[in-house]
Design a protein around this motif. Structure first.
Motif, PDB file in Angstrom:
ATOM      1  N   PRO A  63       0.810  -1.217   0.000  1.00 49.38           N
ATOM      2  CA  PRO A  63       0.000   0.000   0.000  1.00 49.38           C
ATOM      3  C   PRO A  63       0.844   1.268   0.000  1.00 49.38           C
ATOM      4  O   PRO A  63       0.463   2.286  -0.586  1.00 49.38           O
ATOM      5  CB  PRO A  63      -0.827  -0.116   1.277  1.00 49.38           C
ATOM      6  N   VAL A  64       2.011   1.195   0.649  1.00 47.30           N
ATOM      7  CA  VAL A  64       2.886   2.360   0.682  1.00 47.30           C
ATOM      8  C   VAL A  64       3.374   2.683  -0.733  1.00 47.30           C
ATOM      9  O   VAL A  64       3.408   3.833  -1.164  1.00 47.30           O
ATOM     10  CB  VAL A  64       4.090   2.089   1.605  1.00 47.30           C
ATOM     11  N   PHE A  89       0.161   5.777   9.713  1.00 44.59           N
ATOM     12  CA  PHE A  89       0.961   4.590  10.001  1.00 44.59           C
ATOM     13  C   PHE A  89       2.413   4.967   9.742  1.00 44.59           C
ATOM     14  O   PHE A  89       2.716   5.791   8.875  1.00 44.59           O
ATOM     15  CB  PHE A  89       0.558   3.433   9.091  1.00 44.59           C
ATOM     16  N   GLY A  90       3.326   4.305  10.467  1.00 42.81           N
ATOM     17  CA  GLY A  90       4.726   4.717  10.461  1.00 42.81           C
ATOM     18  C   GLY A  90       5.394   4.759   9.107  1.00 42.81           C
ATOM     19  O   GLY A  90       6.088   5.723   8.780  1.00 42.81           O
ATOM     20  N   ASP A  91       5.192   3.722   8.284  1.00 38.27           N
ATOM     21  CA  ASP A  91       6.041   3.661   7.094  1.00 38.27           C
ATOM     22  C   ASP A  91       5.604   4.614   5.977  1.00 38.27           C
ATOM     23  O   ASP A  91       6.276   4.699   4.947  1.00 38.27           O
ATOM     24  CB  ASP A  91       6.268   2.231   6.586  1.00 38.27           C
ATOM     25  N   MET A  92       4.521   5.356   6.171  1.00 41.46           N
ATOM     26  CA  MET A  92       4.193   6.383   5.173  1.00 41.46           C
ATOM     27  C   MET A  92       5.082   7.623   5.320  1.00 41.46           C
ATOM     28  O   MET A  92       5.149   8.464   4.428  1.00 41.46           O
ATOM     29  CB  MET A  92       2.734   6.841   5.309  1.00 41.46           C
ATOM     30  N   ARG A  94       8.271   8.119   5.391  1.00 47.93           N
ATOM     31  CA  ARG A  94       9.476   8.286   4.586  1.00 47.93           C
ATOM     32  C   ARG A  94       9.209   8.238   3.092  1.00 47.93           C
ATOM     33  O   ARG A  94      10.135   8.269   2.286  1.00 47.93           O
ATOM     34  CB  ARG A  94      10.506   7.210   4.954  1.00 47.93           C
ATOM     35  N   LEU A 103       8.575  13.121   7.139  1.00 45.84           N
ATOM     36  CA  LEU A 103       9.580  13.296   8.200  1.00 45.84           C
ATOM     37  C   LEU A 103      10.182  14.699   8.144  1.00 45.84           C
ATOM     38  O   LEU A 103      10.496  15.307   9.158  1.00 45.84           O
ATOM     39  CB  LEU A 103      10.704  12.265   8.046  1.00 45.84           C
ATOM     40  N   ILE A 114       2.635   9.061  14.751  1.00 45.38           N
ATOM     41  CA  ILE A 114       2.527   7.686  14.261  1.00 45.38           C
ATOM     42  C   ILE A 114       1.499   6.960  15.120  1.00 45.38           C
ATOM     43  O   ILE A 114       1.597   6.968  16.345  1.00 45.38           O
ATOM     44  CB  ILE A 114       3.887   6.965  14.354  1.00 45.38           C
ATOM     45  N   VAL A 138      -4.503   4.800   4.274  1.00 47.59           N
ATOM     46  CA  VAL A 138      -3.969   4.066   3.128  1.00 47.59           C
ATOM     47  C   VAL A 138      -4.130   2.577   3.397  1.00 47.59           C
ATOM     48  O   VAL A 138      -4.326   2.159   4.529  1.00 47.59           O
ATOM     49  CB  VAL A 138      -2.482   4.367   2.887  1.00 47.59           C
ATOM     50  N   GLU A 349       8.067  -3.387   2.760  1.00 47.49           N
ATOM     51  CA  GLU A 349       7.350  -4.326   1.908  1.00 47.49           C
ATOM     52  C   GLU A 349       7.592  -4.077   0.428  1.00 47.49           C
ATOM     53  O   GLU A 349       7.177  -4.853  -0.415  1.00 47.49           O
ATOM     54  CB  GLU A 349       5.844  -4.238   2.175  1.00 47.49           C
TER      55      GLU A 349
END
Lengths: 367, 358
Positions: A63-64, A89-92, A94, A103, A114, A138, A349
Motif C-alpha cells: 500500500p505504501v 501509520f509509520g512507514d508512510m 518516509r 519526516l 505515528i 492508506v 514491503e
C-alpha cells in the motif's frame, strides 16, 4: 512461540521444497500479490532454495508503494498546517512526495503522529477539540474495515474535527491489470491472505476462470508461502485453474461479513490512481456521500493538487512483475533507501527495498 | 569503511538534496547517524583517538592507558520495567568503558532538568544513580545541574562521562578481529527496546518484559582475568545486534556471519516485535554485548560469560570470515544464515524502524 515458530520450521520447509521439486516439470512464473509476502520471501531466501524452474515475481500489493504521489503531496501540505494534527501509520512517513517527505515536515515543526490504529487518531481528535485531526487512510482491503470504523464512529460521536485523507486500494482490479498487460509473464497467483481474511475469495473465482490462472490464497510465514507455491505449481502441472485456500486458519470463502458490511456503509468504489501504474478503474475506495464531511480532500480544498511522476523510477514495471528490482538502472545507485526515487524503495514491503536490504550483495554478483 | 576524501570547510558538507533539518533518525544509530559522524564530526575533529571509532577513546598518558567516554540519555518514559534513566546513565557509560577493555573508575553526571519536574522523581533518579554506581563499582565524582524553561525539556536529560583504566596491552578494537574468530552473545536480545516501547505505547503482555539494563564491567574483567584475549568487545545499544555487528564488519573490512537459530530471543519479545512490525535484530539492548574472540578461546570465554549470567542463554552466534565481493569490491558486511538454511544480508537501517501498515 505459538503460531509463529511452527510456521518457520526448517525441517517442514525442506519437506515442502522436496515436494515442489518432485512436482515441477516445466518452468513456471508465479506472482505473490502482497508486499508482506515479498518481504518474507526475500528475508528467508525462499526464492533461492526453490527449484530453478520456478520464478517468483513480486506484485503490486504494497500500500505504501502504490499510494499516488499527489496523495503524498496532499498529506505533506496538510501536515504542515499549524492547526492540524496529522496521524499516519509509520512507514508512510518516509515516502517521497514531489520534493520532500512527511519526516521533513515533522522536523520542520509539523505535528505528525505515528499511530497503530485509526481509532488512536479518533482518540487524539477527542482530546484536542480545538485542532483538526487528519488520519492518512492508506491500505488495501486489509486496513479498510478499521478505517471505515473510525469514520463511522466519528459520525456517531459528532467528532467534526476528525477527517481522513483516503487512499484505499483494491486487489482484484490490479490483478486484472497485470494479467491484461501485453508483456504479462504471470501464470499463477498467490493471493494475499490478510486481504482475503476480510473479503473472502469468491471474487477471485471469476478471475481464475476468465484468465485460466490458478489462484491460491496464501499466508505470510515461510511455510505458508512454500505451501502456497506448492499448491499453485500442482495446479499448473495438472492444468487446473481453481481458487484454493492455503490460509484456511484465517480465511473463509465469504470473508468477514460484518467488516464488509461496514465498508459498504462507509465507502464507495472509485477509479484510483496508483503510483507507477496510473488510473485503474474501480480499484479504489473513497468515502461515500453520507460521510463526505469527513473527507479531508474536500474539507481542506486539496482536490486540485496534481503531480507528474518521475520517469526515472521504473516501479510500475516492478509492481507488474515485468522488471526485477536489480534490473532497474537506478537500483542501488541513484535510488537507495536514503534517496528513494519511488516508493518501492521506501517501505520494507516494497520489492526494491527488500532486495536492497537483503540482497544487494547478490545483485552485485549478478552484475 | 569508505575513505573520506573531501576537505572540511565552512560550507556544510551534507549535500543539499538531503534533509536540511535534523530528524529523529539522525540520533537513531542508523545510516543518518553515521552520515553525521562521517560527514560532520570526524572531519571537524579528526584525530587518532576519534578515528579509531570505538565506544570510547583510548588515551595514553605517560605509562598509563585510560579509556574516556561520554553519552547522553533522553529516554521516555523516565521509569520503565527493569530500570530508569538513572540506571541507564550509569550502566551505559560504564559499559562503553568496559568495551574498551577498561576498568571503569569515575563518572561525571550532568543533569538538565525541566522546570516543574517533581523533586520526588528527581530523588528517585538520584537514588538509582547511586545504587547503579555502587553495583558497577564506580564513583560519581563530579557533576552539573541546569534547569530549562517548562516545555523546553522532557522532564530530565542526563549526560554522563566516564574514565577507566586499561591494565593490559591488548588492542581491543574492530580492527583487531580476524577470520575464524567466534562471536559470543551474552543473552537474549531486544528486551530493553521492547520494554520501553511497551510502556511508551501502553502495550501490555501476559508477563511484563523488563529491560536488560545492567553493567558489563564485571564480566569483561572476568574474561581478562582468565587470560582471554578478546579481539573486539561491543555493547548492543540502539540499533541492536545488527547495527553493532555491521559497524564492526565495516570498520574491519571483514564479513561477519551469524546463525539465526543461535540468536536467543524471548518468546514475549519476538511476539511483541511481530505485533509491532519490528525486527528484533535492530531492537535496543542495555545489558548485552558481543565478544569477538580467537577460535581457540571461544569455548572457555563462553563458559565464563555463561557463568556470569546463569539465568539466560549465552551463545556462540557466528564467526568472522574473509570478506565477500559485493558492490564492485571487497567490503565488510554481515550475513545471516536463516532458519531454513538460506543466506541473506543484514543491512544498516536507513532511519528509525517504522511500524508497518499491515
Amino acid at each position: 512461540m505459538k503460531y509463529l515458530e511452527e510456521y518457520r520450521d526448517s525441517s517442514a520447509a525442506k519437506e515442502y521444497i522436496h515436494l515442489i521439486k518432485d512436482t515441477v516439470s516445466r518452468p513456471w512464473t508465479i506472482m505473490e500479490i502482497c508486499g508482506g509476502q515479498t518481504h518474507t520471501i526475500v528475508k528467508y531466501g525462499l526464492d533461492e532454495i526453490l527449484p530453478d524452474k520456478i520464478t517468483l515475481v513480486h506484485g503490486p500489493g504494497c500500500p505504501v508503494c502504490v499510494t499516488a504521489i499527489e496523495l503524498i503531496d496532499k498529506a505533506i501540505e496538510l501536515a504542515g498546517r499549524p492547526n492540524v494534527i496529522f496521524c499516519s501509520f509509520g512507514d508512510m512517513l518516509r515516502v517521497p512526495g514531489s520534493n520532500k517527505d512527511l519526516l521533513w515536515v515533522k522536523a520542520g515543526g509539523g505535528d505528525i503522529r505515528i499511530v497503530y490504529s485509526p481509532l488512536d487518531a479518533l482518540k487524539i481528535a477527542r482530546e484536542n477539540p480545538q485542532k483538526e485531526v487528519v488520519f492518512f487512510a492508506v491500505g488495501f482491503e486489509t486496513t479498510a474495515p478499521a478505517n471505515a470504523m473510525a469514520v463511522y464512529q466519528a459520525k456517531q460521536q459528532k467528532l467534526n474535527n476528525f477527517s481522513m485523507l483516503v487512499s484505499q486500494v483494491l486487489v482484484p482490479p490490479a490483478m486484472e491489470l497485470v494479467l491484461g498487460s501485453p508483456g504479462n509473464k504471470v501464470q499463477g497467483f498467490l493471493a494475499a491472505g490478510h486481504v482475503c481474511a476480510v473479503m473472502g475469495y469468491s471474487e477471485y473465482e471469476p478471475i481464475a476462470a476468465k484468465y485460466k490462472i490458478p489462484i491460491v490464497v496464501t499466508g505470510f510465514e515461510p511455510l505458508d508461502l512454500l505451501q502456497g507455491i506448492y499448491l499453485t505449481v500442482k495446479q499448473l502441472e495438472e492444468n487446473r485453474f481453481d481458487v484454493e485456500n492455503q490460509y484456511s486458519r484465517a480465511v473463509l470463502r465469504e470473508g468477514n461479513i460484518q467488516a464488509k458490511q461496514l465498508m459498504a456503509e462507509v465507502f464507495k468504489t472509485v477509479t484510483r490512481k496508483w503510483r507507477g501504474l496510473g488510473d485503474i478503474k474501480n480499484s479504489g475506495l473513497a468515502l461515500g456521500d453520507a460521510y463526505s464531511a469527513f473527507d479531508a480532500e474536500k474539507k481542506f480544498g486539496l482536490e486540485n493538487i496534481m503531480v507528474k511522476e518521475s520517469d526515472e523510477c521504473k516501479s510500475g514495471l516492478v509492481l507488474q512483475g515485468l522488471l526485477k528490482p536489480y534490473e532497474c538502472p537506478a537500483f542501488g545507485t541513484k535510488c537507495t533507501p536514503e534517496h528513494p526515487l519511488g516508493a518501492t524503495m521506501v517501505s520494507s514491503e516494497g520489492a526494491c527495498a527488500a532486495y536492497y536490504r537483503y540482497r544487494s550483495h547478490q545483485a552485485a554478483k549478478i552484475d | 569503511m569508505q575513505e573520506n576524501n573531501y576537505e572540511f570547510g565552512l560550507s556544510c558538507p551534507i549535500p543539499i538534496n538531503e534533509y536540511p533539518n535534523i530528524l529523529l533518525a539522525h540520533g537513531g544509530g542508523g545510516k543518518l547517524t553515521h552520515q553525521l559522524i562521517e560527514k560532520l564530526f570526524l572531519p571537524a575533529f579528526k584525530n587518532e583517538q576519534l578515528n579509531s571509532r570505538h565506544d570510547g577513546a583510548v588515551l595514553e598518558i605517560g605509562d598509563m592507558k585510560l579509556a574516556f567516554t561520554t553519552d547522553s540519555y533522553v529516554v521516555k518514559p523516565l521509569f520503565f520495567p527493569g530500570g530508569d534513566i538513572g540506571t541507564l546513565a550509569v550502566n551505559g557509560t560504564v559499559n562503553d568503558l568496559a568495551m574498551c577493555g577498561a576498568r571503569p573508575l569515575f563518572l561525571s553526571i550532568g543533569l538538565i532538568i525541566e522546570e516543574g519536574f517533581s523533586i520526588d522523581a528527581l530523588w528517585r533518579v538520584v537514588n538509582s544513580l547511586k545504587d547503579s554506581a555502587a553495583k558497577a563499582n564506580v564513583k560519581i565524582v563530579t557533576g552539573d545541574t541546569k534547569v530549562v524553561d517548562h516545555g523546553k525539556g522532557d522532564g530530565i536529560f542526563i549526560n554522563s562521562s566516564g574514565v577507566g583504566l586499561i591494565e593490559h596491552d591488548l588492542n581491543i578494537s574492530p580492527l583487531s578481529i580476524k577470520p575464524g574468530d567466534k562471536i559470543i552473545l551474552n543473552g537474549d536480545i531486544g528486551r530493553h527496546g521492547i520494554a520501553i516501547m511497551a510502556s511508551r505505547e501502553g502495550l501490555t503482555f501476559e508477563s511484563t518484559i523488563e529491560s536488560d539494563c545492567a553493567p558489563l564491567n564485571g564480566v569483561v574483567q572476568k574474561l581478562l582475568d582468565a587470560g582471554i584475549e578478546p579481539h573486539c568487545l561491543r555493547d548492543l545499544t540502539r540499533g541492536g545486534l545488527a547495527t553493532s555487528l555491521i559497524e564492526i564488519a565495516e570498520t574491519s573490512g571483514l564479513t561477519i556471519n551469524i546463525e539465526e537459530t543461535e540468536i536467543p530471543i524471548l518468546e514475549q519479545v519476538s511476539g511483541a516485535c511481530e505485533i509491532l512490525g519490528l525486527d528484533p535484530l535492530y531492537v535496543a539492548n542495555e545489558g548485552r554485548f558481543v565478544a569477538i574472540v580467537p577460535y581457540s578461546q571461544a569455548e572457555k570465554a563462553l563458559k565464563i560469560i555463561q557463568a556470569e549470567s546463569p539465568n539466560r542463554e549465552c551463545r556462540i552466534i557466528g564467526e568472522v570470515r574473509y570478506p565477500d565481493k559485493a558492490n564492485g569490491g571487497f567490503r565488510g558486511m554481515v550475513t545471516l544464515t536463516t532458519k531454513i538454511g538460506s543466506s541473506r544480508l543484514i543491512d544498516m537501517l536507513s532511519g528509525e524502524q517504522l511500524p508497518r501498515i499491515c
